[in-house]
Design a protein around this motif. Sequence first.
Motif, PDB file in Angstrom:
ATOM      1  N   LEU A 118      11.526   2.780  16.771  1.00 20.96           N
ATOM      2  CA  LEU A 118      12.317   1.904  15.897  1.00 20.96           C
ATOM      3  C   LEU A 118      11.470   1.403  14.733  1.00 20.96           C
ATOM      4  O   LEU A 118      11.881   1.471  13.566  1.00 20.96           O
ATOM      5  N   ILE A 119      10.275   0.905  15.040  1.00 17.58           N
ATOM      6  CA  ILE A 119       9.396   0.350  14.000  1.00 17.58           C
ATOM      7  C   ILE A 119       8.945   1.431  13.024  1.00 17.58           C
ATOM      8  O   ILE A 119       8.932   1.231  11.804  1.00 17.58           O
ATOM      9  N   LEU A 120       8.564   2.596  13.559  1.00 16.90           N
ATOM     10  CA  LEU A 120       8.097   3.681  12.699  1.00 16.90           C
ATOM     11  C   LEU A 120       9.195   4.130  11.734  1.00 16.90           C
ATOM     12  O   LEU A 120       8.949   4.343  10.546  1.00 16.90           O
ATOM     13  N   THR A 121      10.411   4.274  12.257  1.00 19.03           N
ATOM     14  CA  THR A 121      11.523   4.713  11.410  1.00 19.03           C
ATOM     15  C   THR A 121      11.953   3.612  10.461  1.00 19.03           C
ATOM     16  O   THR A 121      12.379   3.892   9.326  1.00 19.03           O
ATOM     17  N   THR A 165       4.259   8.258  21.272  1.00 17.79           N
ATOM     18  CA  THR A 165       5.360   9.195  21.520  1.00 17.79           C
ATOM     19  C   THR A 165       5.143  10.565  20.876  1.00 17.79           C
ATOM     20  O   THR A 165       6.035  11.420  20.928  1.00 17.79           O
ATOM     21  N   GLY A 166       4.007  10.772  20.248  1.00 22.11           N
ATOM     22  CA  GLY A 166       3.820  11.968  19.457  1.00 22.11           C
ATOM     23  C   GLY A 166       4.399  11.810  18.074  1.00 22.11           C
ATOM     24  O   GLY A 166       4.247  12.687  17.232  1.00 22.11           O
ATOM     25  N   CYS A 167       5.092  10.702  17.853  1.00 21.61           N
ATOM     26  CA  CYS A 167       5.700  10.315  16.568  1.00 21.61           C
ATOM     27  C   CYS A 167       6.833  11.247  16.166  1.00 21.61           C
ATOM     28  O   CYS A 167       6.617  12.371  15.721  1.00 21.61           O
ATOM     29  N   SER A 168       8.031  10.750  16.299  1.00 22.56           N
ATOM     30  CA  SER A 168       9.200  11.497  15.848  1.00 22.56           C
ATOM     31  C   SER A 168       9.675  10.953  14.505  1.00 22.56           C
ATOM     32  O   SER A 168       9.498  11.588  13.496  1.00 22.56           O
ATOM     33  N   MET A 169      10.273   9.765  14.498  1.00 19.48           N
ATOM     34  CA  MET A 169      10.884   9.139  13.310  1.00 19.48           C
ATOM     35  C   MET A 169      12.032   9.986  12.772  1.00 19.48           C
ATOM     36  O   MET A 169      12.621   9.652  11.755  1.00 19.48           O
ATOM     37  N   ASN A 170      12.323  11.105  13.435  1.00 20.14           N
ATOM     38  CA  ASN A 170      13.266  12.074  12.897  1.00 20.14           C
ATOM     39  C   ASN A 170      13.904  12.850  14.056  1.00 20.14           C
ATOM     40  O   ASN A 170      13.251  13.710  14.651  1.00 20.14           O
ATOM     41  N   PRO A 171      15.169  12.567  14.392  1.00 17.29           N
ATOM     42  CA  PRO A 171      15.812  13.277  15.498  1.00 17.29           C
ATOM     43  C   PRO A 171      15.821  14.793  15.339  1.00 17.29           C
ATOM     44  O   PRO A 171      15.764  15.521  16.339  1.00 17.29           O
ATOM     45  N   PRO A 187      14.885   5.970  16.458  1.00 17.74           N
ATOM     46  CA  PRO A 187      15.017   6.199  15.012  1.00 17.74           C
ATOM     47  C   PRO A 187      16.340   5.707  14.428  1.00 17.74           C
ATOM     48  O   PRO A 187      16.371   5.125  13.334  1.00 17.74           O
ATOM     49  N   MET A 188      17.458   5.929  15.115  1.00 19.85           N
ATOM     50  CA  MET A 188      18.744   5.511  14.580  1.00 19.85           C
ATOM     51  C   MET A 188      18.848   3.990  14.500  1.00 19.85           C
ATOM     52  O   MET A 188      19.356   3.431  13.522  1.00 19.85           O
ATOM     53  N   THR A 189      18.339   3.309  15.525  1.00 24.12           N
ATOM     54  CA  THR A 189      18.355   1.842  15.500  1.00 24.12           C
ATOM     55  C   THR A 189      17.455   1.315  14.395  1.00 24.12           C
ATOM     56  O   THR A 189      17.801   0.363  13.682  1.00 24.12           O
TER      57      THR A 189
END
Length: 268
Positions: free
Chosen positions: A136-139, A178-184, A207-209
């Motif tokens: 959430l924070i990263l996105t 998490t390996g860093c997503s920020m992107n579904p 990410p959506m939140t």
Amino acid sequence: MWKELLSVAFYRAVFTEFLATSVYVFFGLGSVLRWPSALPTILQISITFNLAAATVVHISWHVSGAHINPAVTMAFLLGSRMSLARAACYMVAQLAGGIAGAATLYGVTPAEIHGNLGINTVQNGITSGQAVAVELILTFQLVLCYFASTTHHRNSNSPAPFIGMSVALGHLIGIYFTGCSMNPARSFGPAVIVKKFAVHWIFWVGPMTGAILATLIYNVVLEPDLKSLAQRLAILKGTFDMEAEDREEAKESRQAVSLHNSHPGTLP
């Protein structure tokens, strides 16, 4: 709505989202492969995702807006910057692009190297709740950067460097969690190819939140959006002339700059 759906520019933009996302995922995932001769480092992965994001944003910015991310598209939809039909098509194109990029990488990489293809997982004893909060924070910071760097009356130059830096910032911290997503789309692509969806929901919910929260903060607090309800509904249906609105904003910005240059001190 039909006018938008029947335009060539619409489908050009949708294809661009597919292409840009596939390139981003190919290069991004390529940086996490564990070659025996040179194991990846946190800095290498962060820089690669930075450069991949900056490259595809610069390529696709003037065509599609360079979202390459369903969370960004969701934010722009909620922020009344695009129609529902365009947002839906963008998200489908991005997910398909994520699969295409991951599949291409899988196909050109030796079996003993591609492993789980860099899927996002919860790492280092992190709980699911903590993983969601981190995503959430990263996105959140990424979407704020998107809004700030693509506001027409503030910046007419390519937002590629700023978005690339935001992506790198997220990876420098997020990789440990998490390996860093920020992107579904980045998470969905490799998960489909290797057929591993354990805790995959985290990389949608987080990410959506974060995107929704960033939309509220930016458009209500940081730079209030004064569009009327009628304008918002027209944008949602795809009947609002966004290009005319952008031209009007650019004209007002030029007039403000001209006024300031001719009468210094009249503007902050």
